[in-house]
Write a protein that holds these residues in place. Structure first.
Motif, PDB file in Angstrom:
ATOM      1  N   ARG A 115      -5.167   2.331  -3.907  1.00 10.10           N
ATOM      2  CA  ARG A 115      -4.605   1.891  -2.629  1.00 10.10           C
ATOM      3  C   ARG A 115      -4.106   3.068  -1.808  1.00 10.10           C
ATOM      4  NH1 ARG A 115      -1.321  -3.341  -5.102  1.00 10.10           N
ATOM      5  NH2 ARG A 115      -3.144  -4.708  -5.281  1.00 10.10           N
ATOM      6  N   ARG A 116      -3.518   4.054  -2.485  1.00 10.31           N
ATOM      7  CA  ARG A 116      -3.073   5.250  -1.757  1.00 10.31           C
ATOM      8  C   ARG A 116      -4.275   5.974  -1.139  1.00 10.31           C
ATOM      9  NH1 ARG A 116       1.609   7.814  -2.179  1.00 10.31           N
ATOM     10  NH2 ARG A 116       2.038   7.126  -4.312  1.00 10.31           N
ATOM     11  N   ILE A 144       0.847  -1.186   0.000  1.00 10.54           N
ATOM     12  CA  ILE A 144       0.000   0.000   0.000  1.00 10.54           C
ATOM     13  C   ILE A 144       0.886   1.241   0.000  1.00 10.54           C
ATOM     14  CG2 ILE A 144      -1.862   1.242   1.164  1.00 10.54           C
ATOM     15  CD1 ILE A 144      -2.745  -1.503   0.327  1.00 10.54           C
ATOM     16  N   PRO A 145       0.743   2.123  -0.980  1.00 10.67           N
ATOM     17  CA  PRO A 145       1.542   3.355  -0.979  1.00 10.67           C
ATOM     18  C   PRO A 145       1.234   4.213   0.248  1.00 10.67           C
ATOM     19  CG  PRO A 145       0.474   3.017  -3.114  1.00 10.67           C
ATOM     20  CD  PRO A 145      -0.136   2.031  -2.156  1.00 10.67           C
ATOM     21  N   ARG A 192      -2.766   1.614  -8.014  1.00 11.11           N
ATOM     22  CA  ARG A 192      -1.860   2.205  -7.024  1.00 11.11           C
ATOM     23  C   ARG A 192      -2.496   3.408  -6.341  1.00 11.11           C
ATOM     24  NH1 ARG A 192       3.257   2.032  -5.325  1.00 11.11           N
ATOM     25  NH2 ARG A 192       4.262   3.953  -4.649  1.00 11.11           N
ATOM     26  N   GLU A 193      -3.150   4.272  -7.116  1.00 10.17           N
ATOM     27  CA  GLU A 193      -3.782   5.435  -6.519  1.00 10.17           C
ATOM     28  C   GLU A 193      -5.006   5.045  -5.691  1.00 10.17           C
ATOM     29  OE1 GLU A 193      -2.562   8.534  -6.240  1.00 10.17           O
ATOM     30  OE2 GLU A 193      -0.850   7.440  -7.056  1.00 10.17           O
ATOM     31  N   SER A 202      -4.834  -9.993  -7.431  1.00  9.76           N
ATOM     32  CA  SER A 202      -4.808  -9.531  -6.036  1.00  9.76           C
ATOM     33  C   SER A 202      -5.736 -10.359  -5.157  1.00  9.76           C
ATOM     34  CB  SER A 202      -5.206  -8.053  -5.971  1.00  9.76           C
ATOM     35  OG  SER A 202      -4.282  -7.251  -6.668  1.00  9.76           O
TER      36      SER A 202
END
Length: 306
Positions: free
Chosen positions: A179-180, A156-157, A176-177, A227
């Motif tokens: 998760r961020r 997780i970023p 990615r975003e 995932s």
């Protein structure tokens, strides 16, 4: 006898926590928010499994402000006519982790921020005056708000705080975003609880609860097939380490936090039930107050609690 209002009890550690609460506190009424028409079935299943019939549901889609307001009106009606005991607790376990930042709630807010932050804010603001002395408010957070490898395993970023208006707005961004946005929403939960704790009357406590890594909760149900496969297989192996536990053990700890001995000073961050410091970034009163005021505006409420 009182009523504990709980969100996110249909699966995973939330379901386990609900069962444990019903077993350990037969005189406490457990009121669950349920999306759709499955409320009666969930209450019947829980009553049958635990032998405790002090459980009921109220319909609420937490991605809809109108639904939340309707649910609160129904809760208040039931309390006022004596169908429910007074409100003595809140356990906000519902949460989303999306695969993008493009999805929106019914009211046009980015889905992760809308459900994880704004829905909790609106519920707690609308019910603020209903909590009896001795009440406990627990909102589930996550240690991914630390933003480091130790707490997220690099999956997780780190959270990225901007303005509340920007965080609440759907925007381009893939996995990615997404998760961020999840990590940032959990940082926002800490800000929300800190701001709430400063406003709660004496005798009412508010906490952020970190369950740690709990594979098998359904949190990644919106993720891609790879995932989801990893969550079912590789992450399950993490249960053998001190960093993770299964839904049953995690649910029991969550239930104990909601109804057990007082776990610490109001506003504390509870890591699997133990009061510990949260990240240095999570202690920022200016951000906390900005979030409180901005959330009020987005929800159509005055900033000050009266």
């Amino acid at each position: 006898m009182g009523t504990l209002l709980m969100t996110g009890a249909s699966r995973g550690l939330g379901r386990e926590a609900a069962e444990q609460l019903l077993r350990d506190h037969p005189d406490q009424h457990l009121l669950l928010t349920v999306r759709g028409a499955n409320g009666d079935r969930l209450a019947t299943e829980l009553a049958g499994k635990t032998g405790n019939r002090n459980v009921s549901t109220v319909s609420a889609d937490l991605a809809s402000f109108a639904d939340i307001r309707k649910a609160v009106q129904e809760i208040e009606r039931r309390i006022d006519v004596g169908e429910l005991p007074p409100l003595t607790g809140f356990l906000g376990n519902a949460g989303l982790q999306m695969v993008s930042t493009t999805r929106a709630t019914e009211d046009g807010f980015e889905a992760t921020f809308g459900v994880n932050v704004l829905a909790n804010y609106l519920l707690l603001r609308l019910l603020f005056d209903r909590f009896e002395r001795g009440s406990r408010i627990v909102v589930v957070g996550s240690d991914v708000h630390f933003g480091d490898f130790k707490h997220s395993g690099g999956l997780i970023p780190a959270p990225r705080w901007t303005t509340v208006a920007e965080l609440a707005r759907p925007r381009p961004g893939g996995v990615r975003e997404g998760r961020r946005a999840y990590a940032t929403s959990k940082l926002a939960v800490l800000y929300l609880v800190h701001a709430l704790a400063r406003r709660l009357p004496d005798g009412v406590d508010g906490y952020t609860y970190n369950p740690g890594l709990v594979p098998g909760t359904g949190l990644v149900r919106d993720a891609d097939p790879v995932s989801r496969f990893a969550a079912r297989t590789v992450l399950q192996l993490a249960r053998a380490t001190p960093f993770a536990m299964g839904p049953v053990a995690a649910g029991r700890l969550l239930a104990k936090t909601a109804m057990g001995p007082r776990p610490g000073a109001s506003g504390s961050y509870l890591d699997r039930g133990k009061a510990v410091p949260s990240s240095p970034e999570s202690y920022d009163e200016a951000r906390e107050e900005d979030l409180w005021a901005a959330a009020a505006q987005l929800c159509g409420l005055p900033a000050e609690v009266r």
